[in-house]
Write a protein that holds these residues in place. Structure first.
Motif, mmCIF file in Angstrom:
data_model
loop_
_atom_site.group_PDB
_atom_site.id
_atom_site.type_symbol
_atom_site.label_atom_id
_atom_site.label_comp_id
_atom_site.label_asym_id
_atom_site.label_seq_id
_atom_site.Cartn_x
_atom_site.Cartn_y
_atom_site.Cartn_z
ATOM 1 N N MET A 35 -14.088 0.493 2.536
ATOM 2 C CA MET A 35 -12.671 0.166 2.704
ATOM 3 C C MET A 35 -12.424 -1.330 2.528
ATOM 4 N N GLU A 72 -9.174 2.179 11.096
ATOM 5 C CA GLU A 72 -8.039 1.892 10.223
ATOM 6 C C GLU A 72 -8.215 0.519 9.593
ATOM 7 N N PRO A 112 -1.512 6.360 -4.374
ATOM 8 C CA PRO A 112 -2.663 7.153 -3.942
ATOM 9 C C PRO A 112 -2.845 8.461 -4.703
ATOM 10 N N LEU A 164 -12.952 5.449 -3.233
ATOM 11 C CA LEU A 164 -12.215 6.468 -2.480
ATOM 12 C C LEU A 164 -12.928 7.807 -2.496
ATOM 13 N N ARG A 224 -13.931 9.722 0.884
ATOM 14 C CA ARG A 224 -13.515 11.120 1.131
ATOM 15 C C ARG A 224 -14.713 12.016 1.412
ATOM 16 N N LEU A 247 -8.903 11.789 6.358
ATOM 17 C CA LEU A 247 -8.541 10.494 5.785
ATOM 18 C C LEU A 247 -7.062 10.515 5.459
ATOM 19 N N ILE A 285 -4.097 8.087 3.675
ATOM 20 C CA ILE A 285 -3.849 6.898 2.867
ATOM 21 C C ILE A 285 -2.344 6.688 2.774
ATOM 22 N N THR A 288 -1.633 -1.488 1.640
ATOM 23 C CA THR A 288 -2.353 -0.225 1.792
ATOM 24 C C THR A 288 -2.871 -0.085 3.213
ATOM 25 N N LEU A 293 -5.544 2.607 5.185
ATOM 26 C CA LEU A 293 -6.444 3.755 5.181
ATOM 27 C C LEU A 293 -6.838 4.025 6.626
#
Length: 95
Positions: free
Chosen positions: A7, A34, A44, A53, A57, A67, A69, A77, A79
């Motif tokens: 991330m 987060e 996304p 990503l 996932r 997850l 997004i 962004t 996540l």
């Protein structure tokens, strides 16, 4: 650890952010991670050529997590990963 690493790598590499925050929370039987940035954002649901990503996932799925997004072009962004604690995962498997 690897999810957070990916991330943060994605945020640094792609977002052009000036601020990135990372929060780890313990919420009852779940752990929440987060990462938010104030970067350029992205769509996304669009096509992404990297493995970042995809890897996130897959790891989240392996841990029976989810997850989320939230991103928008020019909107930054966020996540969010929520996974059960080890004890919660064991209990879920036994039922």
């Amino acid at each position: 650890m690897r999810i957070q690493q990916e991330m943060l790598t994605n945020a640094v590499k792609h977002s052009k952010a000036t601020l990135i925050t990372s929060t780890l929370s313990f919420l009852g039987n779940n752990i929440q991670l987060e990462v938010q940035d104030d970067g350029i954002g992205f769509n996304p649901s669009g096509k992404h050529d990297g493995y970042g990503l995809i890897g996130i996932r897959e790891r989240v799925h392996q841990m029976s997590g989810r997850l989320t997004i939230e991103a928008a072009p020019a909107g930054g962004t966020s996540l969010c990963v929520v996974v059960p604690t080890a004890e919660e995962a064991r209990q879920a498997q036994s039922t």
